[in-house]
Motif scaffolding. Structure first.
Motif, PDB file in Angstrom:
ATOM      1  N   VAL A   6       0.815  -1.217   0.000  1.00 62.99           N
ATOM      2  CA  VAL A   6       0.000   0.000   0.000  1.00 62.99           C
ATOM      3  C   VAL A   6       0.848   1.268   0.000  1.00 62.99           C
ATOM      4  O   VAL A   6       0.527   2.229  -0.697  1.00 62.99           O
ATOM      5  N   TYR A   7       1.920   1.308   0.787  1.00 62.66           N
ATOM      6  CA  TYR A   7       2.679   2.543   0.993  1.00 62.66           C
ATOM      7  C   TYR A   7       4.181   2.330   0.845  1.00 62.66           C
ATOM      8  O   TYR A   7       4.696   1.257   1.132  1.00 62.66           O
ATOM      9  N   PHE A  98      -2.366  10.084   4.433  1.00 57.15           N
ATOM     10  CA  PHE A  98      -2.310   8.629   4.253  1.00 57.15           C
ATOM     11  C   PHE A  98      -3.647   8.071   3.779  1.00 57.15           C
ATOM     12  O   PHE A  98      -3.686   7.071   3.064  1.00 57.15           O
ATOM     13  N   ASP A 100      -5.706   9.416   1.619  1.00 57.85           N
ATOM     14  CA  ASP A 100      -5.892   9.650   0.185  1.00 57.85           C
ATOM     15  C   ASP A 100      -5.136   8.658  -0.693  1.00 57.85           C
ATOM     16  O   ASP A 100      -5.556   8.385  -1.814  1.00 57.85           O
ATOM     17  N   ARG A 101      -4.001   8.158  -0.227  1.00 57.88           N
ATOM     18  CA  ARG A 101      -3.199   7.178  -0.970  1.00 57.88           C
ATOM     19  C   ARG A 101      -2.907   7.617  -2.407  1.00 57.88           C
ATOM     20  O   ARG A 101      -2.990   6.823  -3.340  1.00 57.88           O
ATOM     21  N   TYR A 103       0.038   9.330  -3.377  1.00 58.55           N
ATOM     22  CA  TYR A 103       1.451   9.641  -3.598  1.00 58.55           C
ATOM     23  C   TYR A 103       2.246   8.362  -3.793  1.00 58.55           C
ATOM     24  O   TYR A 103       1.877   7.285  -3.329  1.00 58.55           O
ATOM     25  N   ASP A 104       3.380   8.512  -4.465  1.00 58.75           N
ATOM     26  CA  ASP A 104       4.278   7.373  -4.670  1.00 58.75           C
ATOM     27  C   ASP A 104       5.065   7.060  -3.405  1.00 58.75           C
ATOM     28  O   ASP A 104       5.485   5.927  -3.198  1.00 58.75           O
ATOM     29  N   TYR A 106       5.671   8.755   0.906  1.00 64.71           N
ATOM     30  CA  TYR A 106       5.255   9.689   1.954  1.00 64.71           C
ATOM     31  C   TYR A 106       6.446   9.949   2.857  1.00 64.71           C
ATOM     32  O   TYR A 106       7.166   9.020   3.216  1.00 64.71           O
ATOM     33  N   PRO A 117       0.649   3.767   9.795  1.00 67.35           N
ATOM     34  CA  PRO A 117      -0.176   3.485   8.608  1.00 67.35           C
ATOM     35  C   PRO A 117       0.326   2.293   7.798  1.00 67.35           C
ATOM     36  O   PRO A 117      -0.482   1.516   7.276  1.00 67.35           O
ATOM     37  N   VAL A 118       1.634   2.119   7.705  1.00 72.21           N
ATOM     38  CA  VAL A 118       2.179   0.992   6.944  1.00 72.21           C
ATOM     39  C   VAL A 118       1.770  -0.327   7.581  1.00 72.21           C
ATOM     40  O   VAL A 118       1.290  -1.242   6.906  1.00 72.21           O
ATOM     41  N   ALA A 121      -2.128  -0.923   7.373  1.00 71.91           N
ATOM     42  CA  ALA A 121      -2.583  -1.230   6.016  1.00 71.91           C
ATOM     43  C   ALA A 121      -2.048  -2.565   5.506  1.00 71.91           C
ATOM     44  O   ALA A 121      -2.697  -3.213   4.677  1.00 71.91           O
ATOM     45  N   SER A 122      -0.888  -2.980   5.987  1.00 76.89           N
ATOM     46  CA  SER A 122      -0.249  -4.191   5.453  1.00 76.89           C
ATOM     47  C   SER A 122       0.374  -5.024   6.569  1.00 76.89           C
ATOM     48  O   SER A 122       1.595  -5.184   6.626  1.00 76.89           O
TER      49      SER A 122
END
Length: 172
Positions: A6-7, A98, A100-101, A103-104, A106, A117-118, A121-122
């Motif tokens: 995800v990030y 975070f 909005d997701r 960006y390539d 952050y 968030p990382v 999300a994962s």
């Protein structure tokens, strides 16, 4: 750089108390982190990438109502990055950024701002690689797991992903 499905997140500061992290943050440190992020994204084959920059204070300071760091040096660092061709935007409130997701990568300003968030999300899929250093190093993002050692609870998933990221990054 933390990497997950995800990030991609780069922390400007790492293993410091929150008070220490705030004390060491400055325009130059943020600009260096943005430069390393941009270079890493290019190595990963992401040219013309976008980097979203987190604010430090709630609501990114609300124009000085909740802290002056965004005004005093974070915005200056982002503008300095833009002047040298780095497509950075911000600072933005990190929760909205975070969510909005878009960006390539952050740029987080302190450890948990980027890790939470990382990992949410994962779970069990996040790994980390060093960027901006002469030695390439990779690891799982969650630490060594000594608290579950020998209990049959560990998963190799993040370690395998860390190795894949190292191979991908080193071949570019």
């Amino acid at each position: 750089m933390l990497m997950s499905p995800v990030y991609r997140v780069v922390n400007t500061t790492l293993h410091l108390s929150l008070r220490e992290a705030i004390n060491v943050l400055n325009k130059e440190l943020i600009l260096n982190a943005l430069d390393a992020t941009d270079e890493a994204l290019k190595i990963l084959g992401l040219n013309n990438s976008r980097i979203g920059v987190c604010g430090l204070n709630p609501h990114a300071g609300e124009g000085g109502l909740m802290g002056m760091e965004e005004i005093e040096f974070i915005t200056e660092a982002v503008e300095g990055a833009q002047r040298i061709g780095i497509n950075a935007e911000g600072p933005f409130p990190s929760d909205a950024l975070f969510a909005d997701r878009m960006y390539d990568a952050y740029l987080a300003l302190y450890h948990d701002q980027g890790h939470i968030p990382v990992k949410v999300a994962s779970p069990r899929l996040a790994s980390a690689i060093t960027i901006g250093t002469p030695v390439l190093f990779g690891s799982v993002a969650h630490g060594s797991g000594l608290d579950i050692s020998g209990q049959g609870k560990a998963s190799e998933t993040a370690l395998i992903q860390a190795l894949k990221n190292l191979v991908m990054y080193s071949q570019k």
